[in-house]
Design an enzyme around this catalytic site. Structure first.
Site, PDB file in Angstrom:
ATOM      1  N   THR A 140      22.647 -14.668  35.714  1.00  0.00           N
ATOM      2  CA  THR A 140      21.451 -13.915  36.038  1.00  0.00           C
ATOM      3  C   THR A 140      21.273 -12.760  35.063  1.00  0.00           C
ATOM      4  OG1 THR A 140      21.619 -14.461  38.392  1.00  0.00           O
ATOM      5  CG2 THR A 140      20.347 -12.506  37.822  1.00  0.00           C
ATOM      6  N   SER A 141      20.058 -12.586  34.539  1.00  0.00           N
ATOM      7  CA  SER A 141      19.713 -11.488  33.647  1.00  0.00           C
ATOM      8  C   SER A 141      20.634 -11.489  32.418  1.00  0.00           C
ATOM      9  CB  SER A 141      19.772 -10.160  34.409  1.00  0.00           C
ATOM     10  OG  SER A 141      19.213  -9.116  33.647  1.00  0.00           O
ATOM     11  N   SER A 142      21.506 -10.504  32.262  1.00  0.00           N
ATOM     12  CA  SER A 142      22.433 -10.529  31.128  1.00  0.00           C
ATOM     13  C   SER A 142      23.302 -11.782  31.165  1.00  0.00           C
ATOM     14  CB  SER A 142      23.308  -9.273  31.145  1.00  0.00           C
ATOM     15  OG  SER A 142      24.151  -9.231  30.019  1.00  0.00           O
ATOM     16  N   TYR A 164      18.801 -17.615  35.026  1.00  0.00           N
ATOM     17  CA  TYR A 164      17.811 -16.923  35.825  1.00  0.00           C
ATOM     18  C   TYR A 164      17.382 -15.623  35.155  1.00  0.00           C
ATOM     19  CZ  TYR A 164      19.066 -20.195  39.546  1.00  0.00           C
ATOM     20  OH  TYR A 164      19.288 -21.339  40.287  1.00  0.00           O
ATOM     21  N   HIS A 276      11.996  -9.053  38.290  1.00  0.00           N
ATOM     22  CA  HIS A 276      13.346  -9.225  37.768  1.00  0.00           C
ATOM     23  C   HIS A 276      14.358  -8.879  38.871  1.00  0.00           C
ATOM     24  CE1 HIS A 276      15.995  -9.605  34.275  1.00  0.00           C
ATOM     25  NE2 HIS A 276      16.726  -8.630  34.792  1.00  0.00           N
TER      26      HIS A 276
END
Length: 371
Positions: A140-142, A164, A276
């Site tokens: 997720t994200s990073s 994601y 986000h």
């Protein structure tokens, strides 16, 4: 009155029950091989394994930890049900973000956080009997960015990835760990340029590349949704398929989501009105990995292998269900540059192009581009 102490007690009780419901516990892994940036490593190994067990690498977001991702997702519970092992890497930086920008991490066996993660994967294959043909990554994200890094730099290790709210492979490449050009979706490249960045991650690689699934929200103001369109350009080029979806499904997997498939190896899910980050849908990710029907004691069910890169775009079929559309507002800003986005679902930017380029639907109604 419902007090904060009561609320805290309920949360703690729920956490204890969650941990007790699992067949095993989160364990730390050390001395697993080359680890130039000192990535921390944890794993969840259920008491009943598939034979041989697949491996999923699950990577946390900025400011997160391996423990937080273990507790905040259902992958450990699903590991109990299906018999796979989960690796939970822990980012070595103070802010908890992954190195997705250095040349080392973006290059096969050159160093960076990615090599530390892959060393743990290789350790698991050599020492735990993990099925080397069924290794996957999600985040997720990073952690989504690192998933893309692993797909590009280590296509020989991974079979598939599901990310994601991330960015394209090598979008952040450069001297700084963060740059607004990438995060704000201002890095607009041609499909060929994006594809070349992936191919440069492991020059000379000729094997089957891992298939890639990515999720993004239309109102993401941390990693702008333009990155979703750039990922489509990148990975369709890597696999040599058309940017026009072979199937479009609206209301899938949720009413405000749209799922576009570009052949068997590239899939993008756009979440209307979601910021986000897009919430993880672990069972959907398992289906993408081909693990939905896996049972402890059994091997991964046989399935048609993903097709390798081709030199010509794959034949496409008309969308079976049109995804939700939105009307872009008149452009009040400067005309979009060549190759830039100029329309599509959720687009609020310029809708005209600099001369002589024309705003052309590339993946209607998802995406229009100045061509």
């Amino acid at each position: 009155m419902f007090s904060f102490k009561i609320f805290t007690a309920l949360v703690l009780a729920a956490t204890v029950n969650y941990v007790q419901a699992l067949s095993s516990t989160l364990q730390q892994l050390t001395n697993f091989g080359t680890n130039p940036t000192n990535v921390g490593m944890f794993y969840y190994r259920p008491t009943k394994l598939a034979n041989p067990p697949p491996l999923i690498v699950a990577m946390h977001y900025c400011s997160g930890t391996a423990q937080a991702y273990f507790q905040g997702t259902s992958l450990a519970q699903l590991a109990d049900q299906h018999g796979f092992i989960v690796l939970y890497p822990n980012a070595p930086t103070a802010g908890g973000c992954w190195d997705v920008h250095t040349d080392a991490t973006l290059t096969h066996n050159a160093g960076g956080d990615s090599l530390g993660i892959v060393s743990a994967v290789r350790f698991a294959i050599a020492n735990w009997g993990v099925d080397a043909a069924n290794v996957f990554a999600t985040g997720t994200s990073s952690g989504a960015m690192m998933t893309n890094v692993l797909m590009g730099a280590y296509p020989d290790v991974f079979k598939a990835g599901s990310l994601y709210s991330g960015v394209p492979y090598a979008c952040f490449q450069g001297p700084n760990a963060w740059n607004s050009q990438c995060s704000q979706g201002q890095l607009i490249l041609t499909p060929q340029q994006w594809g070349d960045r992936v191919r440069n991650g492991y020059p000379g690689f000729t094997g089957t590349r891992p298939k890639v699934q990515f999720w993004h929200g239309t109102i993401d103001t941390t990693l702008y949704p333009q990155n979703f369109w750039e990922e489509i350009k990148q990975w369709t080029n890597v696999f040599g398929v058309s940017q026009t979806p072979s199937t479009n499904l609206s209301g899938n997997p949720l009413p405000n989501y749209s799922r576009a498939s570009f052949g068997d190896n590239v899939q993008g899910i756009l979440a209307q009105g979601v910021g986000h980050t897009v919430p993880e849908r672990e069972t959907d990710t398992l289906e993408w990995f081909g693990l939905s029907n896996l049972q402890p004691g059994q091997g991964v069910p046989s399935q048609a292998p993903p097709s390798g890169p081709t030199t010509a775009p794959a034949t496409t079929v008309p969308p079976t269900v049109a995804p939700p559309t939105s009307t872009a507002p008149p452009s009040n800003g400067p005309a979009a540059a060549h190759w830039a986005q100029c329309g599509g679902t959720g687009w609020t930017g310029p809708t005209t192009c600099v001369s002589p380029f024309v705003c052309t639907p590339v993946s209607p109604p998802f995406y229009s581009q100045c061509l």
